[in-house]
Each structure stands twice: as C-alpha cells, then as structure tokens.
Design an enzyme around this catalytic site. Sequence first.
Site, PDB file in Angstrom:
ATOM      1  N   CYS A 127      -5.460  -9.205   3.279  1.00 14.06           N
ATOM      2  CA  CYS A 127      -6.330  -8.579   3.906  1.00 14.06           C
ATOM      3  C   CYS A 127      -7.817  -9.325   4.343  1.00 14.06           C
ATOM      4  CB  CYS A 127      -7.167  -7.250   3.201  1.00 14.06           C
ATOM      5  SG  CYS A 127      -5.818  -6.327   2.154  1.00 14.06           S
ATOM      6  N   THR A 174      -5.742  -0.435   7.324  1.00 16.98           N
ATOM      7  CA  THR A 174      -6.932  -1.363   7.780  1.00 16.98           C
ATOM      8  C   THR A 174      -7.019  -1.214   8.938  1.00 16.98           C
ATOM      9  OG1 THR A 174      -7.015  -1.705   5.597  1.00 16.98           O
ATOM     10  CG2 THR A 174      -8.294  -2.798   7.673  1.00 16.98           C
ATOM     11  N   LEU A 181      -6.879   0.551  -2.977  1.00 14.92           N
ATOM     12  CA  LEU A 181      -6.580  -1.132  -4.038  1.00 14.92           C
ATOM     13  C   LEU A 181      -6.347  -2.370  -3.573  1.00 14.92           C
ATOM     14  CD1 LEU A 181      -3.193  -1.750  -3.149  1.00 14.92           C
ATOM     15  CD2 LEU A 181      -2.597   0.549  -3.433  1.00 14.92           C
ATOM     16  N   ALA A 194     -16.931 -19.870  -8.003  1.00 10.84           N
ATOM     17  CA  ALA A 194     -16.507 -21.099  -7.066  1.00 10.84           C
ATOM     18  C   ALA A 194     -14.811 -21.719  -7.168  1.00 10.84           C
ATOM     19  CB  ALA A 194     -17.206 -22.526  -6.682  1.00 10.84           C
ATOM     20  N   ASN A 197     -14.377  -4.977   2.716  1.00  8.79           N
ATOM     21  CA  ASN A 197     -13.816  -7.042   2.877  1.00  8.79           C
ATOM     22  C   ASN A 197     -14.547  -7.688   3.024  1.00  8.79           C
ATOM     23  OD1 ASN A 197     -11.512  -5.612   1.423  1.00  8.79           O
ATOM     24  ND2 ASN A 197      -9.955  -5.999   3.023  1.00  8.79           N
ATOM     25  N   LYS A 242      -7.989 -11.357   7.371  1.00  9.84           N
ATOM     26  CA  LYS A 242      -6.973 -10.845   9.265  1.00  9.84           C
ATOM     27  C   LYS A 242      -8.414  -9.959   9.135  1.00  9.84           C
ATOM     28  CE  LYS A 242      -4.240  -6.699   7.481  1.00  9.84           C
ATOM     29  NZ  LYS A 242      -5.197  -5.973   7.698  1.00  9.84           N
ATOM     30  N   GLU A 302      -7.478   2.183   2.388  1.00 10.72           N
ATOM     31  CA  GLU A 302      -7.135   2.202   1.000  1.00 10.72           C
ATOM     32  C   GLU A 302      -8.372   1.273   0.411  1.00 10.72           C
ATOM     33  OE1 GLU A 302      -4.849   3.446  -1.163  1.00 10.72           O
ATOM     34  OE2 GLU A 302      -6.379   2.104  -2.285  1.00 10.72           O
ATOM     35  N   GLU A 339      -3.607  -5.602  -4.956  1.00  5.04           N
ATOM     36  CA  GLU A 339      -2.190  -6.339  -5.502  1.00  5.04           C
ATOM     37  C   GLU A 339      -2.929  -7.232  -6.806  1.00  5.04           C
ATOM     38  OE1 GLU A 339      -0.773  -8.680  -3.071  1.00  5.04           O
ATOM     39  OE2 GLU A 339      -1.227  -7.279  -0.837  1.00  5.04           O
ATOM     40  N   VAL A 386       0.484  -0.919  -0.306  1.00  3.97           N
ATOM     41  CA  VAL A 386       0.245   0.224   0.109  1.00  3.97           C
ATOM     42  C   VAL A 386       0.860   1.814  -0.035  1.00  3.97           C
ATOM     43  CG1 VAL A 386      -1.419   1.545   1.132  1.00  3.97           C
ATOM     44  CG2 VAL A 386      -2.270  -1.072   0.827  1.00  3.97           C
TER      45      VAL A 386
HETATM   46  N1  LIG Z   1      -2.146  -5.377   0.491  1.00  4.91           N
HETATM   47  C1  LIG Z   1      -2.879  -4.851   0.325  1.00  4.91           C
HETATM   48  O1  LIG Z   1      -2.931  -5.428  -0.913  1.00  4.91           O
HETATM   49  C2  LIG Z   1      -3.867  -3.897   1.427  1.00  4.91           C
HETATM   50  C3  LIG Z   1      -4.768  -3.134   0.817  1.00  4.91           C
HETATM   51  C4  LIG Z   1      -5.500  -2.733   0.941  1.00  4.91           C
HETATM   52  C5  LIG Z   1      -5.198  -1.934   2.407  1.00  4.91           C
HETATM   53  N2  LIG Z   1      -4.962  -2.538   2.735  1.00  4.91           N
HETATM   54  C6  LIG Z   1      -3.777  -2.509   4.519  1.00  4.91           C
HETATM   55  O2  LIG Z   1      -2.253  -1.248   4.191  1.00  4.91           O
HETATM   56  C7  LIG Z   1      -1.686  -1.448   5.811  1.00  4.91           C
HETATM   57  C8  LIG Z   1      -0.668  -2.188   4.698  1.00  4.91           C
HETATM   58  O3  LIG Z   1      -0.659  -3.201   4.491  1.00  4.91           O
HETATM   59  P1  LIG Z   1       0.559  -4.027   3.212  1.00  4.91           P
HETATM   60  O4  LIG Z   1       0.216  -5.053   2.457  1.00  4.91           O
HETATM   61  O5  LIG Z   1       1.357  -2.492   2.659  1.00  4.91           O
HETATM   62  O6  LIG Z   1       2.127  -4.125   4.051  1.00  4.91           O
HETATM   63  P2  LIG Z   1       3.243  -5.077   4.103  1.00  4.91           P
HETATM   64  O7  LIG Z   1       3.626  -5.706   5.227  1.00  4.91           O
HETATM   65  O8  LIG Z   1       3.373  -5.164   2.237  1.00  4.91           O
HETATM   66  O9  LIG Z   1       3.926  -3.123   4.357  1.00  4.91           O
HETATM   67  C9  LIG Z   1       4.165  -2.989   5.416  1.00  4.91           C
HETATM   68  C10 LIG Z   1       5.396  -2.028   5.401  1.00  4.91           C
HETATM   69  O10 LIG Z   1       5.323  -0.997   6.962  1.00  4.91           O
HETATM   70  C11 LIG Z   1       6.672  -1.085   7.062  1.00  4.91           C
HETATM   71  N3  LIG Z   1       7.082  -0.248   8.443  1.00  4.91           N
HETATM   72  C12 LIG Z   1       6.220  -1.405  10.103  1.00  4.91           C
HETATM   73  N4  LIG Z   1       6.374  -0.187  10.369  1.00  4.91           N
HETATM   74  C13 LIG Z   1       7.253   0.629  10.487  1.00  4.91           C
HETATM   75  C14 LIG Z   1       7.951   2.197  10.643  1.00  4.91           C
HETATM   76  N5  LIG Z   1       7.297   1.959  12.295  1.00  4.91           N
HETATM   77  N6  LIG Z   1       8.397   2.891   9.897  1.00  4.91           N
HETATM   78  C15 LIG Z   1       8.812   2.804   8.609  1.00  4.91           C
HETATM   79  N7  LIG Z   1       7.804   1.588   7.860  1.00  4.91           N
HETATM   80  C16 LIG Z   1       7.252   0.728   8.747  1.00  4.91           C
HETATM   81  C17 LIG Z   1       6.609  -2.585   7.658  1.00  4.91           C
HETATM   82  O11 LIG Z   1       8.574  -2.913   6.870  1.00  4.91           O
HETATM   83  C18 LIG Z   1       6.792  -2.623   5.148  1.00  4.91           C
HETATM   84  O12 LIG Z   1       8.383  -2.847   4.168  1.00  4.91           O
HETATM   85  C19 LIG Z   1      -2.811  -3.247   6.091  1.00  4.91           C
HETATM   86  O13 LIG Z   1      -3.297  -2.218   7.465  1.00  4.91           O
HETATM   87  C20 LIG Z   1      -3.210  -3.412   5.391  1.00  4.91           C
HETATM   88  O14 LIG Z   1      -4.581  -4.410   5.551  1.00  4.91           O
HETATM   89  C21 LIG Z   1      -3.705  -4.000   2.788  1.00  4.91           C
END
Ligand SMILES: NC(=O)c1ccc[n+]([C@@H]2O[C@H](COP(=O)([O-])OP(=O)(O)OC[C@H]3O[C@@H](n4cnc5c(N)ncnc54)[C@H](O)[C@@H]3O)[C@@H](O)[C@H]2O)c1
Length: 453
Positions: free
Chosen positions: A266, A121, A156, A258, A214, A269, A154, A158, A11
Amino acid sequence: MQLCVIGAGYVGLVTAACFADMGNEVVCVETDPFRLTRLQAGEVPIHEPGLQALLTSHLASGHLRFTRQLAEGVERAAVVFIAVGTPSEEDGSADLSHVLAVAEQLGSTLRHACLVVNKSTVPVGTAERVQKVINQRLHSRQLALQVTVASNPEFLKEGSAIDDFMRPDRVLLGCADSASEELLRRLYAPFVRNNERVLCMDVRAAEFSKYAANAFLATKISFINEMAGLCGLLDVDIEQVRRGIGSDKRIGTHFIYAGCGYGGSCFPKDVKALIHSAEQQGFEPAILRAVEARNALQKTLLFEALREHFSGHLQGRVVALWGLAFKPGTDDLREAPSLVLLDALLAAGARVQGCDPVACDGVAARYAQALASGQLKLGESPYTAVEGADALVLVTEWKQFRQPDFRRVRGLMRMPALFDGRNIYDSLELSELGFLYRGIGRPVADHCKASAA
Ligand SMILES: NC(=O)c1ccc[n+]([C@@H]2O[C@H](COP(=O)([O-])OP(=O)(O)OC[C@H]3O[C@@H](n4cnc5c(N)ncnc54)[C@H](O)[C@@H]3O)[C@@H](O)[C@H]2O)c1
C-alpha cells in the site's frame, strides 16, 4: 444480506470472511485458479492470523463460498464489493485495469438492481468511471437497472486484518445517495455498535481520504527516518528522541519508529499514485516526493552499513537476515526492504542465510537461482540462520526475534556483528555481550567504537 466480494486477496478474503461471520451470505469471486482451488478446499492461500478459522467455520456453515464465475457470485447479491488489486503502473499511476474489467463484467452480467461498492484503493473519480462503464454496458443490453456505485476504502492492516475489520477505527462511506448510505450503514452496524465511527461523505472525498491517510503515515515514517539520519551524525540516540516526542499527544507514539524503510502493498504504491494525481493537476507534491526519496534511501542503509563494516569486501561473507516479510504478521513481500538488501548482498557476492516464520516460500520463488547455487539459504530457525555468520541483520521485527538467546547467537556466529534495522535491541546490553552493534540513527556504543578502531 446477500453479498458478493470480487477478489479474494488480503482485502477481499478478509472482507468476505468477516461479513460471513456476521451472518451474511457471501459469495467470493476469484479468477486466479490456484488461489481459488485452495480456497474451495478450505485452505487460506495467504498468511493472516485468524483467517483460517473463519474460513473453515463459514465454508462449513454455508455462509461463505467461492467461485470463478462472476454471474454466479452476483446472482442474488444486494451489495457487490470490488476488492481487486490496483498496483502501480510504470509512471506511478494506479493500474485500474482490474477494477475497470470488473465494471465491464458487472455491466454485462447484472440482471437486478444492486449497490456496487469499491473497496480497492483508487484515484479520485474512479467510482464515476466504474458507474459509467456499468451504465454503458447495461444500456447496450437495453436494461434500465438502478445500479449505484459507492466508495468504501479499506483501512485494515495485514497481520491484524481480522481484528481491524471486526473493530475498525472508522468506516468511511462515500455515497452519492441516501439509499446507498442506509444500506451500507445497516451492513456495517454490527462492526460499529458505536455509530460515531461511521463517517459518511461524498464519493470523491472517500476516495481521496484513503490516499491521504496512507500518505500521512508514510510521511511520519520518513520524517522519523530523516531525524534518525541526523541523530546518527550528532551522537544522539533516535530511540530516546522517539520517546521524547511520542509522549506529545499531537505527535503520538505510532509510526515514529526509525528503521530500514517502509514497504508493503500500500504505502509505496499509494504515495506514487498520489504524486501522479498531483502531477496530472499541475500541482507540485513536494512533501510526497521527499517522503518517497527518503524511503528509497532508507532501504539502502543496511547494505551500506555492511559494506562499510567489511571495508567494501562482501564477497564470500556470510550474512544472516532475520525477517523477510515487509512487516511482522504477514507473508507479503511486496516492496519489502529485505528484497533491496538481498539483491545488493547477492550482487556483491555475499552468502545469505535468511530466516522468516512465514515468508520463505515467497523469497524462494523469487531467488530460485541463488537458492539452487547455495548462495542463499532459507529457514525458519533464527539460530540455524546465524551459524557461521559474519554479520546478523534484523530486517523485520517478528516477535520471534525480540528476545533471542544472544549468548547462543554469539556462540554460533563467526563474528558477532549485529545490524538492527528496526532498533529493537538494547545496544549497551549487546555491546556488553561482545557484539558490535549498529542501529538506525543510534550512537555507536563505546565498546563498539573501541573494537572498530
Ligand atoms: N493489502 C492491504 O493491506 C490493503 C489494505 C487496504 C487497502 N488495500 C487495497 O485493496 C485492494 C486489494 O488489495 P489486496 O492486497 O487484497 O490485493 P491482492 O493482490 O492480494 O488481491 C487481489 C485479488 O483479486 C483477484 N482478481 C483480480 N481480478 C479479478 C477479477 N476480475 N475477478 C475476480 N478476482 C480478481 C486476484 O487474483 C487477487 O487474488 C488494492 O487496491 C489495495 O491497495 C489493500
């Protein structure tokens, strides 16, 4: 606008790159040293179509840079986005430790007024907690800065994240005041030239909307999977039923395929976290529990079908797996159905030949022992994967697997049995080619019935 994005995951990185592409100056803060080094060297550490080009272009233009230091990231930022992970705790609740750690750091570091926007999230009430933590820290530094916290969940996906961010179905803004709303509207204006797609609401409603969205999508998937289970018993093809119901606009064609279950970072969790929130309120989330239970069961179906096919004797059988990522277009393996199948097959003594265009490295890291012993082989060629196989299982419907040369596949396999975990193949055509075909909630073709008898 000067922006800071904290967290360079799926994200954060997409958010930072897309805002940079619209002419903003973005500093992205990342604490993982391996990820940071690759990003600073201009290399995208995840698989996301289109992201490498944006990164290369905006590192060069100077609109995007990466740092480990939060102080450097927020130095001139008018808006700070929090985009760190919120994985599941043991009890299913969202682990907010990363979000709250960022709040602490912000409160200890900020020297100017700005807007903090939560993109992660998070459960209802988290923005209030983040605001409180920041205020407490500012107070202890005897600083009276106006730092406001908003929610901007967000949506989006993947695999199509850049496109989703650039052309969103909607942008949800949960703001406590009109100045925050105005600022975010301005920032998002180039992405939503049609302003109807910006939806403003209160902060708690925005936080809840993400979970509700979700949970609803997961419910659609588990619903159709349940129908598929019943179809299988009634000699009805769920694929025909899918088309029959999807044409109804009230139902729609999306998320009613199916298959062998949903995975990813996402849905699993977020459904868990919503169940936990409900429990905290003394509310029984009966539908959500059923959605989760159906999905857990669904992830075991392919193994059960294989076990039945081999009359319980999988020891030494060679099973080819096509597709390992949790869905096409990504290298993300979090909660992937392939992992449940891999665990079961390896435990049963089968030899697995896995194939995925981009997720093999992640699988190799998880199954180093099986790889070293030769029980697991990984590669990118679907044809190499089926060499000498007793069964082929389609787990993730990458484009590469949609129209393979099945005559060639059949020639390479020891026994032509195909288990279609996403119902993408024509069962009759495959049966005519001599395959024993099994889908999810699809009748067994006459030819298969005959050869199984
Ligand atoms: N992946 C998806 O498709 C998606 C879509 C919508 C929402 N989300 C939500 O967005 C959030 C992020 O998801 P993601 O998939 O990008 O996670 P991710 O695990 O891919 O990325 C999180 C990043 O944050 C970094 N990080 C952690 N603590 C930090 C800090 N203190 N300072 C700087 N960087 C730090 C980690 O090293 C990691 O690179 C989650 O809450 C997820 O539920 C994800």
